[in-house]
Structures are given as structure tokens and as C-alpha cells.
Design a protein around this motif. Structure first.
Motif, short mmCIF file in Angstrom:
data_model
loop_
_atom_site.label_atom_id
_atom_site.label_comp_id
_atom_site.label_asym_id
_atom_site.label_seq_id
_atom_site.Cartn_x
_atom_site.Cartn_y
_atom_site.Cartn_z
N LEU A 134 0.80 -1.22 0.00
CA LEU A 134 0.00 0.00 0.00
C LEU A 134 0.84 1.28 0.00
N PRO A 135 1.89 1.40 0.83
CA PRO A 135 2.68 2.64 0.78
C PRO A 135 3.30 2.92 -0.60
N VAL A 136 3.72 1.87 -1.27
CA VAL A 136 4.29 2.04 -2.61
C VAL A 136 3.22 2.50 -3.59
N LEU A 137 2.06 1.88 -3.52
CA LEU A 137 0.97 2.25 -4.42
C LEU A 137 0.51 3.68 -4.17
N LEU A 138 0.46 4.08 -2.91
CA LEU A 138 0.04 5.45 -2.60
C LEU A 138 1.06 6.48 -3.05
N ARG A 139 2.35 6.11 -3.05
CA ARG A 139 3.37 7.05 -3.55
C ARG A 139 3.19 7.35 -5.02
N VAL A 140 2.55 6.47 -5.74
CA VAL A 140 2.25 6.71 -7.14
C VAL A 140 0.87 7.35 -7.29
N ALA A 141 -0.12 6.83 -6.58
CA ALA A 141 -1.51 7.25 -6.78
C ALA A 141 -1.79 8.68 -6.32
N VAL A 142 -1.23 9.08 -5.20
CA VAL A 142 -1.52 10.43 -4.67
C VAL A 142 -1.00 11.52 -5.60
N PRO A 143 0.28 11.48 -6.05
CA PRO A 143 0.71 12.52 -7.00
C PRO A 143 -0.05 12.45 -8.33
N GLU A 144 -0.39 11.24 -8.77
CA GLU A 144 -1.17 11.11 -10.00
C GLU A 144 -2.54 11.78 -9.85
N LEU A 145 -3.17 11.56 -8.71
CA LEU A 145 -4.46 12.19 -8.42
C LEU A 145 -4.34 13.71 -8.38
N LEU A 146 -3.31 14.21 -7.72
CA LEU A 146 -3.13 15.66 -7.61
C LEU A 146 -2.87 16.30 -8.97
N TRP A 147 -2.05 15.67 -9.81
CA TRP A 147 -1.79 16.21 -11.14
C TRP A 147 -3.05 16.15 -12.00
N THR A 148 -3.81 15.08 -11.86
CA THR A 148 -5.05 14.96 -12.62
C THR A 148 -6.02 16.08 -12.25
N LEU A 149 -6.17 16.33 -10.96
CA LEU A 149 -7.08 17.39 -10.51
C LEU A 149 -6.55 18.77 -10.86
N ALA A 150 -5.23 18.95 -10.84
CA ALA A 150 -4.65 20.24 -11.21
C ALA A 150 -4.91 20.56 -12.68
N LEU A 151 -5.00 19.53 -13.52
CA LEU A 151 -5.22 19.75 -14.95
C LEU A 151 -6.67 19.57 -15.37
N ALA A 152 -7.57 19.38 -14.41
CA ALA A 152 -8.98 19.20 -14.73
C ALA A 152 -9.59 20.45 -15.35
N LEU A 153 -9.18 21.60 -14.90
CA LEU A 153 -9.73 22.85 -15.43
C LEU A 153 -9.33 23.08 -16.89
N PRO A 154 -8.04 22.94 -17.27
CA PRO A 154 -7.72 23.08 -18.70
C PRO A 154 -8.44 22.07 -19.58
N VAL A 155 -8.64 20.85 -19.09
CA VAL A 155 -9.37 19.85 -19.87
C VAL A 155 -10.82 20.30 -20.06
N TYR A 156 -11.41 20.87 -19.01
CA TYR A 156 -12.77 21.39 -19.11
C TYR A 156 -12.86 22.48 -20.18
N TRP A 157 -11.88 23.37 -20.22
CA TRP A 157 -11.93 24.47 -21.19
C TRP A 157 -11.81 23.96 -22.61
N VAL A 158 -11.08 22.87 -22.82
CA VAL A 158 -11.01 22.26 -24.15
C VAL A 158 -12.40 21.75 -24.56
N GLY A 159 -13.06 21.04 -23.65
CA GLY A 159 -14.41 20.56 -23.93
C GLY A 159 -15.40 21.69 -24.08
N ARG A 160 -15.27 22.71 -23.26
CA ARG A 160 -16.18 23.85 -23.32
C ARG A 160 -16.04 24.60 -24.64
N PHE A 161 -14.81 24.66 -25.16
CA PHE A 161 -14.60 25.29 -26.46
C PHE A 161 -15.44 24.59 -27.53
N CYS A 162 -15.42 23.27 -27.50
CA CYS A 162 -16.22 22.50 -28.47
C CYS A 162 -17.71 22.75 -28.27
N CYS A 163 -18.15 22.77 -27.03
CA CYS A 163 -19.57 22.95 -26.72
C CYS A 163 -20.06 24.33 -27.14
#
Length: 169
Positions: free
Chosen positions: A131-160
Motif C-alpha cells: 500500500l505505501p508504494v501504491l500510494l506514492r504513485v496514486a496520490v501525485p497522479e491524483l493531484l496532477w489529474t485534478l490540477a489539470l482538470a480545469l484546462p481539460v474542461y476548457w477544451v471541452g467547453r470550447f467544443c460545446c
């Protein structure tokens, strides 16, 4: 006024171009950088559902899942998961939240958490790593995903915004 066939083709062309753009950025631009790899295609599936509704989100999520699956992630399970994310976010923003950036961020957070919990859980059950090894990968991955959620939204919003909304409220 209903959309014509030409309008629908333009809409899907725009969204599929956005899918290709986000996939290239996610896997070929951000992939080589020594950070945890964000999972932007599930977020793009959520954006499709948030902006266009449940049925569009399900189909678009399946397209996002097919691209992600072709890049070596989970096979058919990825297609089903991302289709469910698009469908669920479409229903959630139709009945619980607004179809705006806040609804997208809430649905994206839920989808990213579910994705990471499922990924960690399956690897933990198969004894791939502790579990500690998996969390060392999953937590930063989750944080980067959430940090980039807004730019991804704007790409979709542009299409909409630029190609008309298929889902009519």
C-alpha cells in the motif's frame, strides 16, 4: 432549433479532435516529464457528460476509453469505466449540479478518486505492491489529474460553445 446533420458532424469532429489533442498532451508531452502521469482522458469523458448530457457523455466516454485502452490501459474495462464516468457526470449535472465549471470539478474529483481507488485496490488485491508504494504513485497522479482538470474542461467547453450543444435543457 434542432441541430442539422452537418452541425452534429462538426460537433463530433471538434470533440474527437479535442480527444486526440488531450491524448497527445497527456501521453506524449507530459509522459516523458518526470512527474506522476495524470489521467486526463477520464476527466475529458466527464467534461463531455457535464457539458452535453448523459447520452453524449456515455458515447464520448467510450471513445475516450477506446483511445486509453489502445494505449495499453485495462482493455475493455477502460471503455466501460470511462463511458460510465461520462454518463454519470451527465446525469449528475442534469439533476444535482449545474452544467458549469463547478459541476465539472465536482464530477472530476469524484471520477479521479474512483479511478485511483480502483487502480490501487486492484493492485493491492493482486499483491502487485504494498500500500505505501501504491500510494506514492496514486496520490501525485491524483493531484496532477485534478490540477489539470480545469484546462481539460476548457477544451471541452470550447467544443460545446463554438459548435452548439447537442443536449437541449
Amino acid at each position: 432549433m434542432p441541430m442539422t446533420r452537418h452541425d452534429i458532424i462538426l460537433k463530433w469532429t471538434a470533440y474527437l479532435t479535442a480527444l486526440a489533442l488531450v491524448a497527445v498532451v497527456n501521453y506524449y508531452v507530459l509522459g516523458p516529464i518526470p512527474i506522476a502521469l495524470p489521467q486526463l482522458l477520464p476527466i475529458l469523458a466527464v467534461a463531455g457528460g457535464t457539458l452535453e448530457g448523459a447520452s453524449f457523455g456515455a458515447v464520448y466516454g467510450a471513445a475516450c476509453g477506446a483511445v486509453m485502452s489502445s494505449l495499453g490501459y485495462l482493455g475493455p474495462g477502460c471503455i466501460i469505466s470511462l463511458s460510465a464516468f461520462g454518463w454519470g457526470s451527465g446525469l449528475t449535472t442534469q439533476y444535482l449540479f449545474r452544467r458549469d465549471v463547478w459541476g465539472h470539478l465536482i464530477c472530476s474529483t469524484a471520477a479521479a478518486l474512483l479511478w485511483e481507488l480502483w487502480t490501487v485496490g486492484t493492485r493491492l488485491l493482486s499483491h502487485t505492491a504494498a500500500l505505501p508504494v501504491l500510494l506514492r504513485v496514486a496520490v501525485p497522479e491524483l493531484l496532477w489529474t485534478l490540477a489539470l482538470a480545469l484546462p481539460v474542461y476548457w477544451v471541452g467547453r470550447f467544443c460545446c460553445v463554438n459548435y452548439g450543444r447537442i443536449y437541449h435543457e
